[in-house]
Scaffold this active site. Sequence first.
Site, mmCIF file in Angstrom:
data_model
loop_
_atom_site.group_PDB
_atom_site.id
_atom_site.type_symbol
_atom_site.label_atom_id
_atom_site.label_comp_id
_atom_site.label_asym_id
_atom_site.label_seq_id
_atom_site.Cartn_x
_atom_site.Cartn_y
_atom_site.Cartn_z
ATOM 1 N N ASN A 62 -45.706 9.218 -17.965
ATOM 2 C CA ASN A 62 -47.256 9.072 -17.945
ATOM 3 C C ASN A 62 -46.582 8.182 -19.536
ATOM 4 O O ASN A 62 -46.409 9.068 -20.460
ATOM 5 C CB ASN A 62 -47.961 9.536 -17.682
ATOM 6 C CG ASN A 62 -48.911 9.190 -18.419
ATOM 7 O OD1 ASN A 62 -48.976 8.327 -19.848
ATOM 8 N ND2 ASN A 62 -50.020 9.789 -17.891
ATOM 9 N N GLU A 94 -49.895 5.068 -16.909
ATOM 10 C CA GLU A 94 -50.504 4.318 -18.441
ATOM 11 C C GLU A 94 -49.426 3.381 -19.188
ATOM 12 O O GLU A 94 -49.469 3.639 -20.563
ATOM 13 C CB GLU A 94 -50.676 5.495 -18.911
ATOM 14 C CG GLU A 94 -52.508 5.092 -19.504
ATOM 15 C CD GLU A 94 -52.908 6.780 -20.412
ATOM 16 O OE1 GLU A 94 -53.649 6.706 -21.039
ATOM 17 O OE2 GLU A 94 -52.105 8.389 -19.583
ATOM 18 N N ASP A 122 -48.821 10.666 -12.113
ATOM 19 C CA ASP A 122 -49.449 11.771 -13.098
ATOM 20 C C ASP A 122 -50.375 11.763 -11.787
ATOM 21 O O ASP A 122 -51.863 10.703 -11.242
ATOM 22 C CB ASP A 122 -50.288 10.955 -13.842
ATOM 23 C CG ASP A 122 -50.911 11.843 -14.635
ATOM 24 O OD1 ASP A 122 -51.627 12.320 -14.026
ATOM 25 O OD2 ASP A 122 -51.259 11.065 -16.175
ATOM 26 N N ASN A 151 -53.246 13.750 -12.067
ATOM 27 C CA ASN A 151 -54.742 14.016 -12.833
ATOM 28 C C ASN A 151 -54.965 15.395 -11.689
ATOM 29 O O ASN A 151 -56.399 15.232 -11.882
ATOM 30 C CB ASN A 151 -55.182 13.083 -12.963
ATOM 31 C CG ASN A 151 -55.591 12.824 -14.581
ATOM 32 O OD1 ASN A 151 -55.148 13.308 -15.394
ATOM 33 N ND2 ASN A 151 -55.615 11.054 -14.365
ATOM 34 N N ASP A 158 -48.026 16.327 -12.893
ATOM 35 C CA ASP A 158 -47.860 15.373 -12.751
ATOM 36 C C ASP A 158 -46.397 15.821 -11.476
ATOM 37 O O ASP A 158 -45.872 16.755 -12.176
ATOM 38 C CB ASP A 158 -45.821 14.247 -14.285
ATOM 39 C CG ASP A 158 -47.332 14.529 -15.001
ATOM 40 O OD1 ASP A 158 -47.508 13.354 -15.218
ATOM 41 O OD2 ASP A 158 -47.236 14.678 -16.349
ATOM 42 N N ASP A 173 -48.291 12.220 -24.383
ATOM 43 C CA ASP A 173 -48.823 13.593 -24.349
ATOM 44 C C ASP A 173 -48.389 14.316 -22.932
ATOM 45 O O ASP A 173 -48.441 15.459 -22.183
ATOM 46 C CB ASP A 173 -50.383 14.086 -24.323
ATOM 47 C CG ASP A 173 -51.132 12.789 -23.709
ATOM 48 O OD1 ASP A 173 -50.562 12.118 -22.972
ATOM 49 O OD2 ASP A 173 -51.760 12.503 -23.636
ATOM 50 N N HIS A 174 -47.118 13.942 -21.725
ATOM 51 C CA HIS A 174 -46.434 13.838 -21.089
ATOM 52 C C HIS A 174 -45.443 13.838 -21.420
ATOM 53 O O HIS A 174 -44.790 13.593 -22.102
ATOM 54 C CB HIS A 174 -46.687 12.504 -19.282
ATOM 55 C CG HIS A 174 -48.206 13.015 -19.279
ATOM 56 N ND1 HIS A 174 -48.287 13.480 -17.812
ATOM 57 C CD2 HIS A 174 -49.127 12.173 -19.802
ATOM 58 C CE1 HIS A 174 -50.066 13.213 -17.500
ATOM 59 N NE2 HIS A 174 -50.610 12.080 -18.912
#
Length: 271
Positions: free
Chosen positions: A7, A34, A147, A149, A218, A247-248
Site C-alpha cells: 500500500n 491506494e 491490503d 484492512n 496486508d 504507513d505500510h
Amino acid sequence: MKIATFNVNGIKTRLDHLLAWLEREQPDVACLQELKALDGSFPARELREAGYHALWKGQRSWNGVAILSRGVEPVEIRRELPGDPGDEHSRYLEAAIDGIVVACLYLPNGNPQPGPKFDYKLAWFERLIAHAKTLHDSGHPVVMAGDYNVVPTDADIYNPRSWRKDALLQPESREAYARLLAQGWTDALRHLNPDEAVFTFWDYFRQHWQRNAGLRIDHLLLNVTLAPALREAGVDTWVRGLEKASDHAPTWITLDRKKLLPAKKKKRAAA
C-alpha cells in the site's frame, strides 16, 4: 519467484520510495494499493525504465490499484470485483503472470463504524468471498494479495485495547476473513511465522513506528494449488523507516515453482 504487496499511500508522493524498493528488492510481481491518482497520472514510464510492466486502475484522491510485473507483460483478467456493477471504487485488479493468477485488492477500511462505510466494507467482503471461491477452485495457482484492512486476531496487533472500536478489529470483519480462509486459502505470512509478532502497518500517531506498535493487515493468500510452492514470507520494514514513508511496509513471499501442484483438468462432458 517473489510476489509482494504494498500500500503505497500515494504513488505520486512516494514514487521515489517505490522505485528504491523495486531496485533493492526486485520482486517479480508487485501488487500496489491506494494509488491516489487518476489513470493518466500513473508513472508508467518511470516504472518501465525500472524494468516493470504495469496494469493499473486509478481514482482521484483515494483508492486505486496496480499490478507490476518484472520483465513480462501481465495479462489482464478483470478490472473489478464481481457482484455490484454500480460500485465505482477502484479496489480490485486481476491478471495472469507467468502461469499464476494474481489478484490485487484493497478492501474497504470501514471506519467509522457502525455506519454506511462499515456496511460497504462487509458487503465488499461478501463479494470477495464469493469470487475467491471460484478462484480457489479453478485449479490454477492463485495468490490474492493486498491490503485487507482486517487484523485477523489479537496476535496480529501490538495491543488491541485501544483499537476495539475500529472496523479492522470488529467481529464481523474477522469472521469474514476466517470464512475466506476456510475455503482453503493459506495466509502465507502467518503460516511461516506462526508465533511471531509480525506487522505490516504502523500509523503516524503516538510514535507507533518508533515503538514497533504495529498491525498486520496486508496479506498474501495462496490457494491449494499454489501453497505447496511457498518458501519464504516477510516484510521489508526498512521502507517504513524512510522519510515521509507510507504507513505500510511491503509484504512478500517467495515461491519455488518446481513444487507447484499440477492444475486440475476439467472433466469432459458426457457424450
